[in-house]
Scaffold this motif. Structure first.
Motif, PDB file in Angstrom:
ATOM      1  N   ARG A 179       0.823  -1.213   0.000  1.00  0.00           N
ATOM      2  CA  ARG A 179       0.000   0.000   0.000  1.00  0.00           C
ATOM      3  C   ARG A 179       0.852   1.256   0.000  1.00  0.00           C
ATOM      4  O   ARG A 179       0.509   2.252  -0.610  1.00  0.00           O
ATOM      5  CB  ARG A 179      -0.943   0.030   1.201  1.00  0.00           C
ATOM      6  N   THR A 180       1.946   1.222   0.744  1.00  0.00           N
ATOM      7  CA  THR A 180       2.776   2.420   0.778  1.00  0.00           C
ATOM      8  C   THR A 180       4.027   2.299  -0.085  1.00  0.00           C
ATOM      9  O   THR A 180       4.501   3.275  -0.626  1.00  0.00           O
ATOM     10  CB  THR A 180       3.235   2.734   2.227  1.00  0.00           C
ATOM     11  N   HIS A 181       4.572   1.107  -0.213  1.00  0.00           N
ATOM     12  CA  HIS A 181       5.906   1.001  -0.800  1.00  0.00           C
ATOM     13  C   HIS A 181       5.999   0.371  -2.178  1.00  0.00           C
ATOM     14  O   HIS A 181       7.039   0.428  -2.810  1.00  0.00           O
ATOM     15  CB  HIS A 181       6.842   0.272   0.172  1.00  0.00           C
ATOM     16  N   GLU A 182       4.906  -0.260  -2.653  1.00  0.00           N
ATOM     17  CA  GLU A 182       5.014  -0.926  -3.949  1.00  0.00           C
ATOM     18  C   GLU A 182       5.421   0.026  -5.081  1.00  0.00           C
ATOM     19  O   GLU A 182       6.294  -0.313  -5.887  1.00  0.00           O
ATOM     20  CB  GLU A 182       3.701  -1.649  -4.290  1.00  0.00           C
ATOM     21  N   PRO A 183       4.803   1.238  -5.154  1.00  0.00           N
ATOM     22  CA  PRO A 183       5.169   2.139  -6.261  1.00  0.00           C
ATOM     23  C   PRO A 183       6.656   2.456  -6.283  1.00  0.00           C
ATOM     24  O   PRO A 183       7.268   2.552  -7.348  1.00  0.00           O
ATOM     25  CB  PRO A 183       4.356   3.411  -5.970  1.00  0.00           C
ATOM     26  N   LEU A 184       7.231   2.583  -5.087  1.00  0.00           N
ATOM     27  CA  LEU A 184       8.647   2.915  -4.975  1.00  0.00           C
ATOM     28  C   LEU A 184       9.520   1.798  -5.557  1.00  0.00           C
ATOM     29  O   LEU A 184      10.415   2.032  -6.356  1.00  0.00           O
ATOM     30  CB  LEU A 184       8.935   3.088  -3.487  1.00  0.00           C
ATOM     31  N   PHE A 185       9.245   0.564  -5.150  1.00  0.00           N
ATOM     32  CA  PHE A 185      10.060  -0.562  -5.624  1.00  0.00           C
ATOM     33  C   PHE A 185       9.821  -0.812  -7.105  1.00  0.00           C
ATOM     34  O   PHE A 185      10.741  -1.155  -7.844  1.00  0.00           O
ATOM     35  CB  PHE A 185       9.753  -1.818  -4.798  1.00  0.00           C
ATOM     36  N   ARG A 186       8.573  -0.624  -7.530  1.00  0.00           N
ATOM     37  CA  ARG A 186       8.291  -0.790  -8.950  1.00  0.00           C
ATOM     38  C   ARG A 186       9.107   0.187  -9.789  1.00  0.00           C
ATOM     39  O   ARG A 186       9.659  -0.169 -10.827  1.00  0.00           O
ATOM     40  CB  ARG A 186       6.800  -0.544  -9.218  1.00  0.00           C
ATOM     41  N   SER A 187       9.183   1.440  -9.288  1.00  0.00           N
ATOM     42  CA  SER A 187       9.953   2.444 -10.030  1.00  0.00           C
ATOM     43  C   SER A 187      11.423   2.069 -10.079  1.00  0.00           C
ATOM     44  O   SER A 187      12.083   2.264 -11.104  1.00  0.00           O
ATOM     45  CB  SER A 187       9.798   3.821  -9.389  1.00  0.00           C
ATOM     46  N   ALA A 188      11.951   1.520  -8.978  1.00  0.00           N
ATOM     47  CA  ALA A 188      13.355   1.112  -8.957  1.00  0.00           C
ATOM     48  C   ALA A 188      13.601   0.049 -10.028  1.00  0.00           C
ATOM     49  O   ALA A 188      14.596   0.091 -10.758  1.00  0.00           O
ATOM     50  CB  ALA A 188      13.740   0.590  -7.584  1.00  0.00           C
ATOM     51  N   CYS A 189      12.666  -0.921 -10.147  1.00  0.00           N
ATOM     52  CA  CYS A 189      12.797  -1.968 -11.167  1.00  0.00           C
ATOM     53  C   CYS A 189      12.802  -1.338 -12.558  1.00  0.00           C
ATOM     54  O   CYS A 189      13.622  -1.661 -13.408  1.00  0.00           O
ATOM     55  CB  CYS A 189      11.636  -2.957 -11.072  1.00  0.00           C
ATOM     56  N   GLU A 190      11.838  -0.434 -12.746  1.00  0.00           N
ATOM     57  CA  GLU A 190      11.690   0.209 -14.050  1.00  0.00           C
ATOM     58  C   GLU A 190      12.970   0.958 -14.433  1.00  0.00           C
ATOM     59  O   GLU A 190      13.421   0.898 -15.579  1.00  0.00           O
ATOM     60  CB  GLU A 190      10.516   1.172 -13.996  1.00  0.00           C
ATOM     61  N   GLU A 191      13.545   1.662 -13.435  1.00  0.00           N
ATOM     62  CA  GLU A 191      14.768   2.422 -13.709  1.00  0.00           C
ATOM     63  C   GLU A 191      15.918   1.505 -14.111  1.00  0.00           C
ATOM     64  O   GLU A 191      16.830   1.921 -14.808  1.00  0.00           O
ATOM     65  CB  GLU A 191      15.165   3.258 -12.483  1.00  0.00           C
ATOM     66  N   ALA A 192      15.854   0.245 -13.663  1.00  0.00           N
ATOM     67  CA  ALA A 192      16.923  -0.687 -14.028  1.00  0.00           C
ATOM     68  C   ALA A 192      16.529  -1.531 -15.242  1.00  0.00           C
ATOM     69  O   ALA A 192      17.177  -2.532 -15.553  1.00  0.00           O
ATOM     70  CB  ALA A 192      17.253  -1.578 -12.847  1.00  0.00           C
ATOM     71  N   GLY A 193      15.447  -1.152 -15.895  1.00  0.00           N
ATOM     72  CA  GLY A 193      15.082  -1.811 -17.148  1.00  0.00           C
ATOM     73  C   GLY A 193      14.188  -3.034 -16.997  1.00  0.00           C
ATOM     74  O   GLY A 193      14.001  -3.794 -17.949  1.00  0.00           O
ATOM     75  N   VAL A 194      13.603  -3.231 -15.803  1.00  0.00           N
ATOM     76  CA  VAL A 194      12.686  -4.358 -15.616  1.00  0.00           C
ATOM     77  C   VAL A 194      11.265  -3.797 -15.540  1.00  0.00           C
ATOM     78  O   VAL A 194      11.022  -2.855 -14.775  1.00  0.00           O
ATOM     79  CB  VAL A 194      13.035  -5.144 -14.320  1.00  0.00           C
ATOM     80  N   ASN A 195      10.358  -4.346 -16.322  1.00  0.00           N
ATOM     81  CA  ASN A 195       8.984  -3.858 -16.317  1.00  0.00           C
ATOM     82  C   ASN A 195       8.446  -3.806 -14.890  1.00  0.00           C
ATOM     83  O   ASN A 195       8.662  -4.732 -14.087  1.00  0.00           O
ATOM     84  CB  ASN A 195       8.106  -4.770 -17.185  1.00  0.00           C
ATOM     85  N   ARG A 196       7.713  -2.722 -14.566  1.00  0.00           N
ATOM     86  CA  ARG A 196       7.306  -2.512 -13.165  1.00  0.00           C
ATOM     87  C   ARG A 196       6.343  -3.568 -12.646  1.00  0.00           C
ATOM     88  O   ARG A 196       6.105  -3.667 -11.449  1.00  0.00           O
ATOM     89  CB  ARG A 196       6.775  -1.098 -12.951  1.00  0.00           C
ATOM     90  N   TYR A 197       5.793  -4.361 -13.539  1.00  0.00           N
ATOM     91  CA  TYR A 197       4.873  -5.417 -13.096  1.00  0.00           C
ATOM     92  C   TYR A 197       5.568  -6.770 -12.930  1.00  0.00           C
ATOM     93  O   TYR A 197       4.930  -7.753 -12.624  1.00  0.00           O
ATOM     94  CB  TYR A 197       3.659  -5.505 -14.026  1.00  0.00           C
ATOM     95  N   LEU A 198       6.879  -6.787 -13.157  1.00  0.00           N
ATOM     96  CA  LEU A 198       7.632  -8.023 -12.904  1.00  0.00           C
ATOM     97  C   LEU A 198       8.195  -7.968 -11.486  1.00  0.00           C
ATOM     98  O   LEU A 198       9.297  -8.417 -11.193  1.00  0.00           O
ATOM     99  CB  LEU A 198       8.742  -8.192 -13.942  1.00  0.00           C
TER     100      LEU A 198
END
Lengths: 590, 434
Positions: free
Chosen positions: A75-94
């Motif tokens: 609820r609070t932290h998923e968007p943050l970790f998703r963005s980190a993945c995205e920044e490293a080239g991994v789709n945010r839903y993986l």
């Protein structure tokens, strides 16, 4: 051809929140042993910049294509970790989150061994699901640069002007003939004692003169369809229905002043028992004269039980109305549990006004707690200096109002300081009543799908962090529609809602939910159950098959659960993904 | 025409204003005097009445703000000079030396491990210590170490162990020039020092602490790891009292805070409930004058505190605290207002709820900006009813507790933060149109 899953697991100590209970290094070692896991590490705070950098680094170094963070709540932290993945080239839903804090360390604080075992189970389940995740895209929608503001009180007019001055088109509707809302009925405003017209008139003039504002009075919202960026609203007024297309909606429909039921403190029985707002009206017309004594009673209908069942009848029969009816029923016993915030100040303001016009009038205020909040303490002093009498009475025993044989009103109450009964003959008895939710609000909330809180007011998206947002994207709240506020607070919330709405409109585009329902047309029999059950109106059966309008879908999964043919699956929450999680739970590894 | 805005103060209000402004397309300079953003909310354990973990809901916002492509953080910095007019302010910022190269430091903390010098930990309200080279708190942003020259013994160990070669003990203050169209003041509050009221014995009696100190003692990331123990002997207190209005609603000349600080009733009830969650057998008493539980969901919370958690509320403003020399237990003398009798009751721990006062340095800042302050030293509004977001200088707006107790709590601060973003867009887009 699907790529081989390479999962990285990041386990968070969360200071001592998790690390103080769960054996994090042990869980990390365990994670390394799981199928598809190519890398596992633990961090003091995975959400810190260092933790996020570690995720990005590991993605590159170990060629990870799936990420699991075992920490706190999505609820609070998923968007943050998703963005980190995205920044490293991994789709945010993986990305998959395993909650080993709320679901584990916090609830098993005294069982470290079992908690560690459970943390392993949770991590194993997340890894099993992660391996089956698929990339998703968040659809982008255009945002129409126009807004609908419902209610032309202080908050609504402020919001409308703020947006109009930034160049956005605003449709401002008001159900009454005149602009100004509740403030119109006030005489003067605390603490400056400025005439309410001093604020209202310039505001009304600016609203009427602004070319970007289309003003419609005696008009209400009849229907609304659509979604963030693209709402179609039907407005109904004296000239019939009118359709408008807007990108955002601000609900500023206000609240009502509670009118006591007949008989409460003899209200409606004795002429000289009135409410505070009625006193405002008398003061503004100069009708109060020079009475010998005025007694004011605070918290009438607020904080304790004075709501009558008959108050419920006027509510329309609908689901939301049922909810409100339940709330009201509960209130029958204890009254509106909240505090209306403004009544203490309102009473003091009117007491001062009476004293200024008629210094010899004895003004007595009976109160339980004096909530002169914020910086208004000085205003309270002013009332005391003018010799307004404040008497703390025993709240559990309601003051009694009778008429003496001479036909004079008399208020009897118990002084909390002495415990003795005191009696005041009075020319006027003034009841300070709270602001309560508007009855029309129920239908409005239902139409817009904004939840109502247990106090009957509209709910914000997050009580602390998102005070003017609602859980419906693109719809905002301002003013007393979400709870009692005074004039300056209403102005501030109007500006805030305008800011939030204009961000969307200014950016012209917005990304929406990727987790939506998908129909397998082969399996669909077009029964239409999904159309019936969806609270957002996303599915439509056309030519015998259900079609989902993705932009409306909020990913709740009701249709998927209901579909008799299992023709509907949810992106990111597919049966195969969830079953893999369950299977992982039931087959523990060493 | 400058499409840039300066926000002064990076608490939750300043962060919200910055995010909303940046998302509206402005370049934002967020100036913060301390080494990390986050403000007071970062120090809190839980927030009322939802009992959300404060850091847990704040940290994602801090990170989002620091990652925003158009927000430039200027931490450990102060505003030195402001000239110009709305749409065109020229600002000079003084960036204090961290003695650590921002570009090189990775925040790994190896230096702090080897540092032999210790200083009181400000973030923990000076309970416990930190090293002379330190990270203000684990979630601090930016993740860059700071060397506190006052505590430093110049041993040079940090320099030796730093893998990034980031220590630079010769660093000088840096001056930065900014051109901005508007300014938002969000400098927040400080806590009144209760030792100014000698009757309460704060700082003389070990077991009389402030609410902010309690907040750190309750917090899992605090100096005791979230274990509530009392300072004199490290024992778990069983009988705890809160005293409200310490320096608030106080007209004595030498205190002169006749205002209500407007959040203390609420957080005291929250802290009382938190104590009961930590130690269900504890007895908690709140001494108060009026229970001002305004705000959404709060009266309900107070009702629950009474009925569900058994918190005792006594309407009385205690006159004095003395100390039992043997046990170090503070003894509160108070008058029961109904029976008019004086009682002396010993507690294991007494928590004072001090007034919130203007933040240190706001007077100087006000002079620099040219904005007026009110009688209490809070930033004065153009009109507290009509223009509740504008200061006395056009183009300079204010939000959060720097305008005084008009604000109240976290949602109020956030609403005001968003609202100033609207005010800024209004004046800057007006200019564009003309």
């Amino acid at each position: 051809m699907k790529e081989e899953p390479r999962v990285g697991v990041f386990i968070c100590h969360c200071g001592i929140n998790i690390g103080g209970v769960v054996n994090v290094p042990e869980v990390t070692e365990y994670a390394k042993s799981l199928q598809n896991v190519k890398h596992a590490e633990n961090n003091l705070y995975t959400c810190s910049e260092a933790g996020l950098a570690a995720i990005k680094e590991a993605i590159k170094k170990h060629k990870l294509n799936r990420v699991v963070v075992a920490s706190c709540t999505p609820r609070t932290h998923e968007p943050l970790f998703r963005s980190a993945c995205e920044e490293a080239g991994v789709n945010r839903y993986l990305f998959e989150m395993a909650n080993i804090r709320e679901h584990c360390s916090w609830v098993h604080a005294h069982e470290p061994k079992e908690a560690t075992k459970k943390a392993k189970d949770i991590v194993r389940m997340a890894v099993a699901k992660a391996a089956l995740l698929e990339p998703q895209t968040e659809p982008e929608v255009d945002v129409k640069d126009a807004s609908l503001v419902i209610g032309a009180g202080i908050a609504g007019m402020t919001a409308a002007l703020s947006m109009a001055n930034q160049g956005f088109k605003v449709h401002l509707i008001e159900k009454e003939k005149e602009l100004g809302g509740l403030t119109q009925r006030l005489y003067k405003l605390y603490p400056t004692l400025a005439d309410s017209s001093e604020i209202l008139e310039p505001l009304i003039k600016s609203v009427e003169a602004n070319r970007n504002i289309e003003l419609m009075t005696s008009t209400t919202l009849k229907d609304v369809t659509g979604y963030i960026g693209n709402f179609d609203a039907v407005l109904t007024g004296p000239e019939g229905d009118k359709k408008v297309n807007v990108g955002t909606i601000i609900v500023a429909s206000g609240s009502s002043n509670y009118t006591p039921p007949q008989g409460l403190y003899q209200y409606g029985i004795y002429d000289h028992v009135i409410t505070q707002i009625e006193l405002d009206e008398m003061l503004s017309k100069g009708k109060i004269g020079h009475p010998k004594r005025i007694v004011m009673i605070q918290c009438v209908g607020a904080r304790k039980g004075e709501i009558r069942p008959s108050d419920l009848e006027a509510f329309p029969k609908s689901d939301t109305a049922d909810l409100l009816r339940k709330i009201l029923k509960a209130r029958k016993e204890e009254g509106w549990p909240y505090l209306s915030k403004i009544c203490c100040m309102d009473a003091k303001k009117n007491a001062i006004l009476v004293k200024e016009k008629s210094p010899k009038t004895d003004v007595v205020i009976l109160f339980g707690d004096l909530r002169v909040y914020k910086e208004y303490e000085d205003f309270y002093r002013k009332a005391r200096d003018l010799e307004v009498r404040f008497i703390r009475h025993i709240e559990e025993v309601s003051p009694e109002i009778t008429k003496t044989s001479e036909g004079e009103l008399q208020v009897a109450t118990f002084d909390a300081m002495s415990g003795l009964e005191v009696k005041f003959p009075a020319d006027w008895v003034v009841l300070s009543t709270p602001l309560i939710p508007n009855k029309d609000e129920v239908m409005l909330a239902r139409m817009l799908k904004i939840p109502i809180g247990t106090d009957g007011f509209l709910m914000e998206a997050h009580l602390k962090l998102r005070p003017v947002d609602t859980n419906v994207d693109g719809v905002f709240i301002a003013g007393t529609v979400s709870g009692p506020k005074d004039v300056s607070e209403s102005i501030i919330s109007g500006e805030a809602a305008a800011a939030r709405a204009s961000i969307l409109m200014g950016n012209k585009k917005v990304r929406t939910e990727a987790i939506t329902a998908v129909v397998d047309e082969e399996l669909c029999i077009g029964c239409g159950l999904c159309e019936e059950i969806c609270p957002y109106g996303a599915p439509k059966v056309e030519e015998g098959k259900s079609k989902i309008l993705e932009i409306l879908c909020r990913g709740c999964g009701s249709c998927s659960a209901e579909c008799p043919r299992q023709a509907i699956t949810m992106r990111h929450f597919g049966d195969h993904q969830l079953l893999a999680q369950v299977k992982a739970l039931l087959t523990p590894q060493a | 025409m400058q499409k840039a805005v300066m926000v002064i103060g990076a608490g939750i209000d300043g962060i919200q204003a910055s995010m909303d402004l940046a998302n509206k397309g402005f370049k934002v300079y967020l100036v913060e005097k301390s080494p990390s953003i986050g403000g007071r909310m970062a120090q809190l354990d839980k927030t009322f009445p939802t009992m959300d973990c404060s850091m847990c809901i704040l940290a994602p916002k801090m990170i989002e703000c620091s990652h925003h492509p158009t927000v430039k953080l200027l931490t450990y910095s102060e505003v030195k000079e402001v000239k110009g007019s709305p749409g065109n302010f020229k600002v000079k910022i003084l960036k204090k030396p961290r003695y650590v190269d921002e570009a090189k430091c990775t925040g790994c903390g190896i230096c702090a491990q080897s540092c032999p010098a210790e200083a009181p930990n400000e973030f923990d309200e000076n309970i416990g210590v930190r090293k002379a080279v330190y990270m203000p708190f684990p979630q601090a942003i930016p993740r860059i170490m700071v060397i506190d020259k006052n505590g430093c013994v110049e041993c040079g160990l940090c320099d030796k162990v730093c893998p990034a070669k980031a220590v630079n003990r010769e660093q000088k203050p840096e001056e930065i020039q900014l051109d901005v169209g508007a300014i938002v003041v969000a400098t927040g509050f400080d806590m009144f020092d209760p030792s100014i009221i000698p009757q309460y014995g704060y700082k003389r009696y070990k077991n009389v602490i402030t609410a902010m100190e309690l907040e750190r003692l309750l917090c899992a990331s605090g100096p005791t790891g979230g274990h509530l123990i009392r300072p004199s002997d490290g024992k778990i207190p069983r009988h705890i009292a809160f005293i409200q209005c310490v320096g608030s609603r106080d007209r004595r000349e030498w205190i002169n805070h006749s205002y209500c600080s407007s959040i203390c009733c609420k957080y005291a009830v929250k802290d009382a409930v938190l104590i009961k969650e930590h130690e269900p057998s504890a007895l908690v008493t709140i001494f108060y004058i009026d229970m001002r539980a305004f705000g959404k969901g709060f009266q309900e919370f107070v009702n629950r505190a009474k009925s569900e958690f058994g918190i005792e509320f006594i309407r009385s403003n205690p006159g004095e605290i003395t100390e039992d020399q043997k046990t170090s237990n503070p003894i509160i003398s108070f008058e029961d207002p109904v029976t008019r009798t004086v009682h002396n009751v010993a507690f294991d721990l007494v928590v004072l709820c001090p007034a919130l006062i203007p933040t240190q340095g706001v007077e100087k800042l006000a002079k620099t900006l040219g904005v007026e302050l009110d009688n209490y030293g809070f930033v004065k509004l153009k009109d507290s009813v009509k223009n509740p977001l504008d200061t006395t200088v056009p183009g300079i707006f204010a939000c959060g507790y720097c305008v005084g107790p008009k604000t109240g709590d976290i949602p109020d601060s956030i609403t005001q933060g968003s609202a100033t973003a609207a005010r800024v867009s209004n004046i800057l887009s007006d200019k564009e149109a003309s």
